[in-house]
Design an enzyme around this catalytic site. Structure first.
Site, mmCIF file in Angstrom:
data_model
loop_
_atom_site.group_PDB
_atom_site.id
_atom_site.type_symbol
_atom_site.label_atom_id
_atom_site.label_comp_id
_atom_site.label_asym_id
_atom_site.label_seq_id
_atom_site.Cartn_x
_atom_site.Cartn_y
_atom_site.Cartn_z
ATOM 1 N N ASP A 137 0.812 -1.211 0.000
ATOM 2 C CA ASP A 137 0.000 0.000 0.000
ATOM 3 C C ASP A 137 0.849 1.267 0.000
ATOM 4 O OD1 ASP A 137 -2.586 -0.746 -0.388
ATOM 5 O OD2 ASP A 137 -3.300 -0.194 1.608
ATOM 6 N N ASP A 444 -10.206 -6.896 11.363
ATOM 7 C CA ASP A 444 -10.101 -8.342 11.580
ATOM 8 C C ASP A 444 -11.147 -8.842 12.579
ATOM 9 O OD1 ASP A 444 -8.885 -7.007 13.683
ATOM 10 O OD2 ASP A 444 -6.872 -7.736 13.214
#
Length: 731
Positions: A137, A444
């Site tokens: 990223d 998550d």
């Protein structure tokens, strides 16, 4: 028949022993909590300091509630034993796509990324059934260069690992001086090959480090692969087109030095545009999910953070045991391995070994449909990841729909790039009904909660040899920042539409709701902890009693709860192979996180609710200088930077010390007659003072660069003086 069925099982389950003894302890401790609250409520209106009494009663009520939530972990710890030797041959194993994420070449060094990638590529698994995808990223050519160098070295590393059954698949660890056993053992041919492969590894490392120092990839290297052409013009990490390059072609098209096939390896840096949300790690993993579905489409997906290298070459085999078990495989949505960390000091200075979570609490979740998704070291069924709900009436098999045969790589690259555009997800269910969930800083845990609410079960798999080893924050500030991010995201989950108290009812087991409640309400620990850090010492300084005197029978209830909770906490950590000093360090950090990380988390959520600001995604640095590393190894707490995270715990440690000393001076002057009335408050302030000794040392005694910044010390002293002055008007 039963014996035959059991012999076909690929994993078996057992519950921890000693549950009757624990349940007896639970009943006694619960009776103590109820008794304490009864004492508080029945004396609330008779005390001369009703508002102080009420505040501390509410704090104790919340302490009791969080202890009750914790029982979801403690009630029935459950362990799984896998039997990878019973798995079919390599031809019968399911393909696996491995997703690795990195985001910042400065904070996550490219050499670290290469080491993690190489460790994962060395799995003891059919290489034809493995595909690797790395998301960058940061869009850094330095990271691409490291991955490219790793792809070249892998042609030597993988056959070496297979040939000599290397148990430490991370080359940076395997070739380190600490692993001298490997260099000094084996046959002459092994030593010769060891030296050759080590020399090639060191050459790779030097190349990556040199590029890092120069902040530029050498021209001769850029000519070796067309992918470097993507950086012919400067790439803005926040605004660039998709960069996608196939570095190793799977299906036997690229081979290692011994002529064996290499796995597929793909580098991806998804498109970014200023002003278009990219959803951080969750968005990166969803992009990799789509890319992998086009290029390999394995039924199982493993995701690993770039700083968590593989430490067990058979981890995938252990995970596959759950997905291929003849009895329970159809219910399992994902397998979660524990997060373990290398480089932790002997007594775990910052409590970053998270033993209590991964070596105690997560075993308890196995009794309640499994653990939360921890964001790394997780093997997912692609169907569950892509939004499918579990239906007990519909048989679910682990179907192999992976891409096979020869491939047109240019066409696949073109298709995959189209799936990583920054606006691709607009109007699509990604982040809501498919893939990782968006909307909070801990995508998550949020995603795991959604999977569980869809009916899927997860399992906690903890092989004897640790599956992964990561890098824990090596200083106080990064530790507090990490827990601020975690607790902020967890509180966002609780406040979302998937709150375990509302959405979870009817969808989750009671024990599961308790476990999720404990973690998602982590941030609210700051409220009772701040009350106990402020109110008892200030009342002590004023001679105001908030607890029963020693001669009062109710004193025994408070004393029992305090002693029993600490003894139990110590015993648990010792059972998990901790030390008494590591427990002491963990307790100190728990207090610091409670009054700093969690306080800031609540503040962030309030600001978000008011529309003033949004929580960001903070990456903790994996870089540490040599002098700081030496202090860390000597277990000296590292402060160094003037972080606002330090102000609350430093202020409270000074406040408790000043009130404690003032009370002692008063008792010396007036006699010990008042000790009976104020003993518990004296113990609380003394306890905080003693556990804060490393903070006082960092403020007043240390001269090294890791000491507490003078500005923090001065600011905190000023706050203590202001608090003491203002308290004189209210107490």
């Amino acid at each position: 028949m039963a014996d035959s069925a059991a012999s076909d099982r690929l994993f078996l389950t057992r519950q921890a022993s000693g549950r009757l003894l624990y349940k007896l302890y639970f009943l006694i401790f619960l009776t103590g909590i109820i008794s304490l609250l009864y004492y508080r409520l029945t004396n609330l209106l008779t005390t001369n300091h009703t508002y102080l009494w009420l505040v501390i009663t509410l704090a104790e009520l919340w302490f009791g509630a969080t202890w009750l939530f914790q029982q979801g972990f403690r009630w029935a710890p459950t362990f799984h034993t896998t039997y990878p030797e019973k798995l079919p041959g390599s031809g019968g194993l399911p393909p696996v796509d491995v997703l690795v994420c990195t985001a910042d070449a400065d904070r996550e060094p490219p050499a670290l990324v290469a080491n993690t990638l190489l460790s994962l590529m060395a799995y003891d698994y059919d290489v034809n059934k493995l595909a690797y995808y790395i998301s960058d990223d940061g869009g850094s050519d330095l990271t691409f260069h490291a991955v490219y160098q790793a792809s070249k070295f892998a042609r030597h590393w993988l056959p070496f690992c297979r040939k000599y059954k290397v148990e430490i698949p991370a080359p940076q660890v395997y070739f380190s001086p600490e692993n001298a056993v490997a260099a000094g053992s084996g046959s002459r041919s092994f030593k010769q090959e060891y030296d050759v492969v080590k020399a090639k590894f060191e050459k790779m490392q030097q190349s990556i480090e040199k590029a890092g120092r120069m902040k530029k990839v050498p021209e001769e290297t850029r000519k070796e692969h067309k992918g470097f052409g993507d950086w012919d013009s400067p790439v803005n990490p926040r605004n660039h087109q998709t960069i996608l390059e196939v570095l190793l072609r799977g299906n036997g098209e690229d081979k290692d030095v011994e002529g064996n096939p290499m796995p597929l390896l793909v580098y991806v840096s998804r498109e970014k545009q200023t002003g278009v949300p990219h959803h951080y790690k969750g968005g990166a993993l969803n992009a990799l999910n789509r890319v992998s579905s086009v290029m390999s489409n394995a039924p199982l997906v493993l995701n690993v953070d770039c700083d968590m290298h593989s430490n067990n070459s058979q981890s995938l085999l252990h995970a596959v045991c759950f997905f291929m078990d003849p009895k329970e495989s159809h219910r399992i949505g994902y397998v979660q391995f524990p997060q373990s960390f290398g480089g932790i000091t002997e007594n775990d200075l910052y409590g970053n070994g998270v033993k209590r979570i991964y070596e105690i609490e997560f075993f308890g979740t196995n009794a309640h449909n499994g653990p939360m998704y921890a964001g790394t070291g997780s093997v997912h069924r692609r169907e569950s990841l892509n939004g499918r709900k579990y239906d007990p009436n519909v048989p679910i098999k682990l179907e192999d729909k992976s891409v096979k045969g020869s491939r047109d790589w240019d066409v696949l690259e073109s298709k995959a790039k189209a799936l990583t555009g920054c606006k691709y997800e607009e109007g699509k269910p990604w982040g809501k009904d498919m893939g990782l969930m968006y909307g909070c800083a801990v995508e998550d845990v949020f995603t795991g909660l959604v999977f569980h609410s869809r009916g899927w079960k997860s399992v906690f798999c903890s092989p004897e040899r640790k599956a992964y080893l990561g890098l824990a924050p090596p200083n106080t500030n990064d530790t507090l920042i990490q827990h601020k991010r975690w607790s902020t995201g967890l509180l966002e989950v609780f406040l979302s539409d998937y709150c375990p108290w509302t959405h979870g009812v009817g969808r989750l087991k009671l024990g599961q709701i308790m476990c999720y409640s404990f973690y998602t309400l982590w941030a609210l620990w700051c409220l009772p902890m701040l009350v106990y850090a402020f109110v008892p010492p200030l009342a002590l300084a004023k001679g105001i009693s908030l607890f029963p005197e020693v001669s009062n029978p109710w004193f025994k209830v408070f004393a029992f709860l305090g002693i029993a909770s600490h003894v139990f906490s110590l015993g648990e950590l010792m059972w998990a192979k901790g030390t008494m000093k590591s427990w002491w360090n963990e307790t100190r950090m728990w207090m610091m996180k409670g009054t700093s990380s969690y306080l800031f988390s609540v503040t962030v959520i309030i600001l978000k609710t008011l529309g003033i600001s949004e929580p960001g995604f903070e990456i903790t640095s994996k870089v540490i200088d040599e002098e700081a590393l030496k202090r860390y190894k000597r277990e000296m707490m590292e402060f160094a930077v003037p972080s606002p995270m330090f102000i609350p715990p430093v202020t409270l440690s000074l406040l408790n010390a000043s009130c404690f000393l003032k009370a002692l001076v008063t008792f010396v002057k007036t006699g010990l007659g008042g000790v009976d009335l104020l003993l518990l408050q004296l113990v609380i302030s003394g306890y905080v003072t003693i556990i804060s000794l490393p903070l006082y040392e960092a403020m007043f005694l240390r001269k090294d660069k890791g000491r507490m910044p003078t500005s923090i010390t001065v600011y905190s002293i000023g706050l203590v003086m202001a608090i003491l002055f203002l308290s004189s008007f209210f107490m």
